[in-house]
Design a protein around this motif. Structure first.
Motif, PDB file in Angstrom:
ATOM      1  N   ILE A 141     111.834  45.598 -41.645  1.00 54.40           N
ATOM      2  CA  ILE A 141     112.148  45.426 -40.231  1.00 54.40           C
ATOM      3  C   ILE A 141     110.872  45.241 -39.412  1.00 54.40           C
ATOM      4  O   ILE A 141     110.806  44.395 -38.513  1.00 54.40           O
ATOM      5  CB  ILE A 141     112.964  46.625 -39.719  1.00 54.40           C
ATOM      6  CG1 ILE A 141     114.342  46.637 -40.371  1.00 54.40           C
ATOM      7  CG2 ILE A 141     113.098  46.580 -38.198  1.00 54.40           C
ATOM      8  CD1 ILE A 141     115.181  47.849 -40.018  1.00 54.40           C
ATOM      9  N   ALA A 142     109.845  46.026 -39.727  1.00 50.28           N
ATOM     10  CA  ALA A 142     108.594  45.935 -38.972  1.00 50.28           C
ATOM     11  C   ALA A 142     107.943  44.566 -39.138  1.00 50.28           C
ATOM     12  O   ALA A 142     107.500  43.949 -38.162  1.00 50.28           O
ATOM     13  CB  ALA A 142     107.637  47.039 -39.414  1.00 50.28           C
ATOM     14  N   VAL A 143     107.874  44.082 -40.384  1.00 50.49           N
ATOM     15  CA  VAL A 143     107.278  42.766 -40.628  1.00 50.49           C
ATOM     16  C   VAL A 143     108.112  41.663 -39.975  1.00 50.49           C
ATOM     17  O   VAL A 143     107.573  40.722 -39.363  1.00 50.49           O
ATOM     18  CB  VAL A 143     107.130  42.518 -42.139  1.00 50.49           C
ATOM     19  CG1 VAL A 143     106.723  41.070 -42.420  1.00 50.49           C
ATOM     20  CG2 VAL A 143     106.096  43.475 -42.737  1.00 50.49           C
ATOM     21  N   LEU A 172     106.900  39.112 -37.073  1.00 46.87           N
ATOM     22  CA  LEU A 172     106.916  37.657 -37.270  1.00 46.87           C
ATOM     23  C   LEU A 172     107.656  36.954 -36.150  1.00 46.87           C
ATOM     24  O   LEU A 172     107.145  35.994 -35.556  1.00 46.87           O
ATOM     25  CB  LEU A 172     107.547  37.321 -38.622  1.00 46.87           C
ATOM     26  CG  LEU A 172     107.741  35.832 -38.912  1.00 46.87           C
ATOM     27  CD1 LEU A 172     106.397  35.107 -38.921  1.00 46.87           C
ATOM     28  CD2 LEU A 172     108.470  35.633 -40.250  1.00 46.87           C
ATOM     29  N   TRP A 173     108.884  37.403 -35.836  1.00 49.51           N
ATOM     30  CA  TRP A 173     109.639  36.667 -34.839  1.00 49.51           C
ATOM     31  C   TRP A 173     109.056  36.845 -33.427  1.00 49.51           C
ATOM     32  O   TRP A 173     109.129  35.929 -32.611  1.00 49.51           O
ATOM     33  CB  TRP A 173     111.127  36.979 -34.901  1.00 49.51           C
ATOM     34  CG  TRP A 173     111.642  38.152 -34.113  1.00 49.51           C
ATOM     35  CD1 TRP A 173     111.585  38.329 -32.758  1.00 49.51           C
ATOM     36  CD2 TRP A 173     112.334  39.285 -34.625  1.00 49.51           C
ATOM     37  NE1 TRP A 173     112.195  39.508 -32.403  1.00 49.51           N
ATOM     38  CE2 TRP A 173     112.680  40.111 -33.523  1.00 49.51           C
ATOM     39  CE3 TRP A 173     112.728  39.684 -35.899  1.00 49.51           C
ATOM     40  CZ2 TRP A 173     113.368  41.312 -33.666  1.00 49.51           C
ATOM     41  CZ3 TRP A 173     113.423  40.869 -36.038  1.00 49.51           C
ATOM     42  CH2 TRP A 173     113.731  41.677 -34.939  1.00 49.51           C
ATOM     43  N   SER A 174     108.452  38.001 -33.148  1.00 49.18           N
ATOM     44  CA  SER A 174     107.824  38.176 -31.841  1.00 49.18           C
ATOM     45  C   SER A 174     106.595  37.287 -31.702  1.00 49.18           C
ATOM     46  O   SER A 174     106.376  36.663 -30.655  1.00 49.18           O
ATOM     47  CB  SER A 174     107.438  39.646 -31.642  1.00 49.18           C
ATOM     48  OG  SER A 174     108.569  40.473 -31.623  1.00 49.18           O
ATOM     49  N   GLY A 195     106.951  42.736 -29.365  1.00 52.72           N
ATOM     50  CA  GLY A 195     106.683  42.959 -30.784  1.00 52.72           C
ATOM     51  C   GLY A 195     105.912  44.234 -31.045  1.00 52.72           C
ATOM     52  O   GLY A 195     105.808  44.676 -32.197  1.00 52.72           O
ATOM     53  N   VAL A 196     105.378  44.859 -30.006  1.00 54.64           N
ATOM     54  CA  VAL A 196     104.706  46.142 -30.207  1.00 54.64           C
ATOM     55  C   VAL A 196     105.679  47.213 -30.689  1.00 54.64           C
ATOM     56  O   VAL A 196     105.269  48.255 -31.213  1.00 54.64           O
ATOM     57  CB  VAL A 196     104.024  46.614 -28.912  1.00 54.64           C
ATOM     58  CG1 VAL A 196     102.924  45.673 -28.497  1.00 54.64           C
ATOM     59  CG2 VAL A 196     105.047  46.776 -27.781  1.00 54.64           C
TER      60      VAL A 196
END
Length: 244
Positions: A135-137, A141-143, A231-232
């Motif tokens: 989920i974090a990666v 990526l999308w952010s 994305g943070v």
């Protein structure tokens, strides 16, 4: 006479030391069935986690709700980054001089095709690897690609960034649903999934609100920069959730 409690009795016959048969113990079939069911439940609950991933530890309902709020927040961010493009179509179309068909490719096919194709292998990975890291990666990526959409100097570059947004977002739902299934028992799972699904509508509403507000005051590129910044939350998922 049948035993009390309404269960049917079973008399066993066994041989003693001299070889003669004699009545054995009377057991209740209903009790035996209950004992067998309890043993099966214990065996299922203690079954190992999928290969490559540690079993989910027992947690309190409060911690499970805490994880649910974080996952719902990630889903909100996902739909903000996904739907913001709908508010920016006209200025993008004017700047690049493309047709309505090209804009349909940008908002639909370019995103949906790769979102769908990437979702299956990412879901298989979530069965074996850390769902928190997936989920974090994915969120990172999308952010990043949403913010990078504001840097596009050609329509083709914008399509490429939206494809990568779709691939990134494909990693959110499989891992999130798997976590919710682990953290919430069946009698609470439907409610938890409903709370998580609210991210669709909250994120879409915020995307239209933020997109319209930013577009009036700035331009479409700034809108992508602003919505890409959340994305943070990736670091919140990594640092604040202990065992996913």
């Amino acid at each position: 006479a049948p035993p009390r409690g309404g269960c049917r009795a079973l008399t066993t016959v066994r041989a003693d030391e001299t070889g003669r048969s004699r009545p054995g113990l009377r057991t209740c079939l209903g009790i035996e069935r209950r004992n067998m069911n309890t043993a099966d439940e214990t065996r299922l609950s203690s079954s190992p986690a999928p290969s490559g991933r540690a079993s989910t530890p027992a947690v309190s309902p409060g911690y499970a709700n805490y994880v649910l709020v974080l996952l719902a927040l990630v889903y909100v961010v996902s739909f903000i980054d996904r739907q913001i493009l709908a508010m920016l179509m006209e200025p993008i179309k004017r700047e690049f001089g493309v047709s309505d068909t090209a804009m349909g490719l940008l908002t639909g096919f370019a995103f949906v095709l790769f979102y769908t194709l990437a979702g299956i292998p990412i879901a298989r990975l979530a069965d074996r690897a850390s769902r928190k890291h997936i989920i974090a990666v994915s969120l990172g990526l999308w952010s990043l690609m949403t913010a990078a959409s504001g840097l596009a100097r050609s329509f083709a570059a914008l399509v490429a960034t939206r494809v990568l947004v779709g691939i990134g977002e494909a990693g959110c739902n499989p891992s999130a649903h798997s976590l919710i299934a682990d953290y919430f028992p069946p009698q609470r799972r439907a409610t938890a999934l409903s709370v998580y699904a609210c991210g669709v509508y909250v994120g879409s509403a915020l995307a239209f609100l933020a997109g319209g507000w930013v577009l009036v005051r700035y331009d479409w590129r700034t809108a992508f920069y602003i919505v890409g910044l959340p994305g943070v939350v990736q670091e919140l998922v990594r640092l604040l959730v202990g065992h996913l």
